[in-house]
Scaffold this motif. Structure first.
Motif, PDB file in Angstrom:
ATOM      1  N   SER A  10       0.805  -1.219   0.000  1.00 18.49           N
ATOM      2  CA  SER A  10       0.000   0.000   0.000  1.00 18.49           C
ATOM      3  C   SER A  10       0.838   1.269   0.000  1.00 18.49           C
ATOM      4  O   SER A  10       0.327   2.343   0.301  1.00 18.49           O
ATOM      5  CB  SER A  10      -0.944   0.001   1.217  1.00 18.49           C
ATOM      6  OG  SER A  10      -1.824  -1.083   1.168  1.00 18.49           O
ATOM      7  N   CYS A 106      -0.354   3.396   5.827  1.00 16.05           N
ATOM      8  CA  CYS A 106      -0.592   3.359   4.386  1.00 16.05           C
ATOM      9  C   CYS A 106      -1.733   2.393   4.090  1.00 16.05           C
ATOM     10  O   CYS A 106      -1.744   1.262   4.604  1.00 16.05           O
ATOM     11  CB  CYS A 106       0.679   2.931   3.660  1.00 16.05           C
ATOM     12  SG  CYS A 106       2.047   4.096   3.862  1.00 16.05           S
ATOM     13  N   ARG A 108      -4.937   1.024   1.102  1.00 20.07           N
ATOM     14  CA  ARG A 108      -5.224   0.841  -0.327  1.00 20.07           C
ATOM     15  C   ARG A 108      -6.440  -0.062  -0.460  1.00 20.07           C
ATOM     16  O   ARG A 108      -6.766  -0.836   0.456  1.00 20.07           O
ATOM     17  CB  ARG A 108      -4.008   0.189  -0.990  1.00 20.07           C
ATOM     18  CG  ARG A 108      -4.067   0.032  -2.505  1.00 20.07           C
ATOM     19  CD  ARG A 108      -2.816  -0.672  -2.987  1.00 20.07           C
ATOM     20  NE  ARG A 108      -2.666  -0.688  -4.429  1.00 20.07           N
ATOM     21  CZ  ARG A 108      -1.655  -1.260  -5.074  1.00 20.07           C
ATOM     22  NH1 ARG A 108      -0.678  -1.859  -4.381  1.00 20.07           N
ATOM     23  NH2 ARG A 108      -1.585  -1.223  -6.392  1.00 20.07           N
ATOM     24  N   ASP A 109      -7.124  -0.011  -1.586  1.00 19.88           N
ATOM     25  CA  ASP A 109      -8.220  -0.951  -1.847  1.00 19.88           C
ATOM     26  C   ASP A 109      -7.722  -2.367  -1.618  1.00 19.88           C
ATOM     27  O   ASP A 109      -6.700  -2.772  -2.200  1.00 19.88           O
ATOM     28  CB  ASP A 109      -8.720  -0.822  -3.285  1.00 19.88           C
ATOM     29  CG  ASP A 109      -9.492   0.462  -3.520  1.00 19.88           C
ATOM     30  OD1 ASP A 109      -9.013   1.507  -3.051  1.00 19.88           O
ATOM     31  OD2 ASP A 109     -10.542   0.420  -4.177  1.00 19.88           O
ATOM     32  N   TRP A 112      -7.009  -4.592  -4.638  1.00 22.02           N
ATOM     33  CA  TRP A 112      -5.781  -4.281  -5.369  1.00 22.02           C
ATOM     34  C   TRP A 112      -4.532  -4.712  -4.598  1.00 22.02           C
ATOM     35  O   TRP A 112      -3.489  -4.967  -5.200  1.00 22.02           O
ATOM     36  CB  TRP A 112      -5.721  -2.802  -5.726  1.00 22.02           C
ATOM     37  CG  TRP A 112      -6.656  -2.456  -6.842  1.00 22.02           C
ATOM     38  CD1 TRP A 112      -7.786  -1.706  -6.781  1.00 22.02           C
ATOM     39  CD2 TRP A 112      -6.543  -2.895  -8.206  1.00 22.02           C
ATOM     40  NE1 TRP A 112      -8.392  -1.639  -8.006  1.00 22.02           N
ATOM     41  CE2 TRP A 112      -7.642  -2.358  -8.912  1.00 22.02           C
ATOM     42  CE3 TRP A 112      -5.623  -3.682  -8.887  1.00 22.02           C
ATOM     43  CZ2 TRP A 112      -7.844  -2.585 -10.258  1.00 22.02           C
ATOM     44  CZ3 TRP A 112      -5.823  -3.911 -10.252  1.00 22.02           C
ATOM     45  CH2 TRP A 112      -6.919  -3.367 -10.925  1.00 22.02           C
ATOM     46  N   GLU A 177      -3.624   7.266   1.716  1.00 27.02           N
ATOM     47  CA  GLU A 177      -4.102   6.368   0.665  1.00 27.02           C
ATOM     48  C   GLU A 177      -3.063   6.256  -0.448  1.00 27.02           C
ATOM     49  O   GLU A 177      -2.452   7.251  -0.859  1.00 27.02           O
ATOM     50  CB  GLU A 177      -5.430   6.869   0.097  1.00 27.02           C
ATOM     51  CG  GLU A 177      -6.614   6.674   1.026  1.00 27.02           C
ATOM     52  CD  GLU A 177      -7.761   5.943   0.341  1.00 27.02           C
ATOM     53  OE1 GLU A 177      -7.616   5.574  -0.846  1.00 27.02           O
ATOM     54  OE2 GLU A 177      -8.796   5.735   1.002  1.00 27.02           O
ATOM     55  N   TYR A 178      -2.902   5.035  -0.948  1.00 29.87           N
ATOM     56  CA  TYR A 178      -1.946   4.761  -2.022  1.00 29.87           C
ATOM     57  C   TYR A 178      -2.255   5.608  -3.257  1.00 29.87           C
ATOM     58  O   TYR A 178      -1.339   6.111  -3.913  1.00 29.87           O
ATOM     59  CB  TYR A 178      -2.004   3.273  -2.369  1.00 29.87           C
ATOM     60  CG  TYR A 178      -1.058   2.857  -3.471  1.00 29.87           C
ATOM     61  CD1 TYR A 178       0.292   2.653  -3.213  1.00 29.87           C
ATOM     62  CD2 TYR A 178      -1.519   2.641  -4.768  1.00 29.87           C
ATOM     63  CE1 TYR A 178       1.159   2.264  -4.217  1.00 29.87           C
ATOM     64  CE2 TYR A 178      -0.667   2.256  -5.781  1.00 29.87           C
ATOM     65  CZ  TYR A 178       0.677   2.057  -5.499  1.00 29.87           C
ATOM     66  OH  TYR A 178       1.536   1.677  -6.505  1.00 29.87           O
ATOM     67  N   SER A 179      -3.528   5.782  -3.547  1.00 29.01           N
ATOM     68  CA  SER A 179      -3.904   6.568  -4.734  1.00 29.01           C
ATOM     69  C   SER A 179      -3.456   8.018  -4.591  1.00 29.01           C
ATOM     70  O   SER A 179      -3.022   8.643  -5.562  1.00 29.01           O
ATOM     71  CB  SER A 179      -5.416   6.494  -4.965  1.00 29.01           C
ATOM     72  OG  SER A 179      -6.125   6.907  -3.807  1.00 29.01           O
ATOM     73  N   TRP A 233       1.014   6.723 -10.804  1.00 30.50           N
ATOM     74  CA  TRP A 233      -0.114   5.796 -10.735  1.00 30.50           C
ATOM     75  C   TRP A 233      -0.157   5.008 -12.040  1.00 30.50           C
ATOM     76  O   TRP A 233      -0.036   5.576 -13.123  1.00 30.50           O
ATOM     77  CB  TRP A 233      -1.413   6.574 -10.548  1.00 30.50           C
ATOM     78  CG  TRP A 233      -2.650   5.735 -10.632  1.00 30.50           C
ATOM     79  CD1 TRP A 233      -3.414   5.506 -11.740  1.00 30.50           C
ATOM     80  CD2 TRP A 233      -3.271   5.022  -9.564  1.00 30.50           C
ATOM     81  NE1 TRP A 233      -4.476   4.686 -11.429  1.00 30.50           N
ATOM     82  CE2 TRP A 233      -4.413   4.379 -10.094  1.00 30.50           C
ATOM     83  CE3 TRP A 233      -2.976   4.869  -8.209  1.00 30.50           C
ATOM     84  CZ2 TRP A 233      -5.261   3.602  -9.308  1.00 30.50           C
ATOM     85  CZ3 TRP A 233      -3.824   4.096  -7.428  1.00 30.50           C
ATOM     86  CH2 TRP A 233      -4.943   3.474  -7.973  1.00 30.50           C
TER      87      TRP A 233
END
Length: 271
Positions: A10, A106, A108-109, A112, A177-179, A233
């Motif tokens: 993440s 950290c 993330r979804d 994913w 968030e990773y995004s 990304w």
């Protein structure tokens, strides 16, 4: 002393690679400190009959001394960010040892994250992975089920994060968030520095470097801690079967409406 924790795959290694560009900081992948910390907890517990001679202040001093002993010679005068997914389970003790510390988590979804691990396994098609006990048998379904179990790589980290997120010490957390980190790295780091109360620093997001080739090779997971030089990304199609990917669509509890009961600081893309 600050801590990096949260979910695997993440962005924690990426974040460490960015932070270490700042000459005032040290950050890296999971250090030995977490496992030594927990071994010391066990050694000082009632399981050891001589633990009766250890006082509460001595326990505190020895656990705090572990961090200073490990980092004093390696990174003197630097602000350390120690990484371990278990730190989310140790907030009551760590906040007493380091009252000013923050815990960067950290996230993330989940689907994913599973996809990222499976891609890594497939890239190392001729290696058996220590993440699954070096077992030769298995399918994508058994691997994901193993990861998602409460004692699995992802399941444990998710439960630990949930424990910290809903705890009375949740205000110590900063969720990244990773995004956000990969799509808006400059804004993300600016916000992170502000939340940490640190002076801004100009990072180079075109030249981030971090790798741990020997560690990853020994685990049968080459590339596990390799960071691409450019922070970006990457859109892609999942390698997971549809039903398996969709299984985790409701597991991102930090995005649930009205779930942030303790005012946890978060860095997210505007949705």
């Amino acid at each position: 002393m600050n801590f990096i924790s949260g979910l695997p795959r993440s962005g924690s290694t990426l974040l460490a690679g960015i932070l270490r560009q700042n000459p005032r900081y040290h950050a890296g992948m999971t250090s030995p400190v977490g496992s030594i910390y927990m071994a010391m907890e066990t050694a000082m517990s009632r399981r050891n009959e001589t633990a009766v001679f250890i006082t509460e202040p001595q326990r505190r001093d020895m656990l705090r001394g572990l961090f200073s002993s490990y980092y004093a010679q390696l990174h003197p005068q630097k602000l350390v960010f120690d990484t371990n997914r278990a730190w989310c389970t140790k907030l009551p003790a760590l906040v007493q040892l380091f009252p000013e510390a923050r815990f960067i988590c950290c996230v993330r979804d989940i689907a994913w994250i599973m996809d990222s691990v499976e891609r890594l396994i497939r890239r190392n098609a001729f290696e058996l992975s220590g993440m699954f006990g070096f077992e030769a048998a298995g399918t994508v379904y058994t691997r994901v089920n193993r990861l998602a179990a409460s004692d699995g790589l992802v399941g444990f980290a998710l439960d630990a994060l949930r424990e910290a997120y809903y705890s009375e010490l949740a205000s110590k957390l900063i969720l990244v968030e990773y995004s956000a980190l990969t799509q808006a790295p400059a804004d993300t780091m600016r916000l992170l520095y502000d939340m940490l109360g640190e002076a801004p620093f100009e990072h180079d997001f075109e030249s981030v470097e971090y790798e741990a080739e020997d560690f990853d090779a020994a685990l049968g997971a080459r590339g596990l801690h390799t960071v691409r030089r450019r922070v970006e990304w990457v859109d892609r199609q999942t390698v997971l079967p549809p039903g398996l990917f969709e299984r985790f669509e409701n597991d991102m509890f930090w995005r649930w409406p009205d779930a942030n009961l303790r005012g946890v600081s978060m860095i997210q893309l505007t949705r």
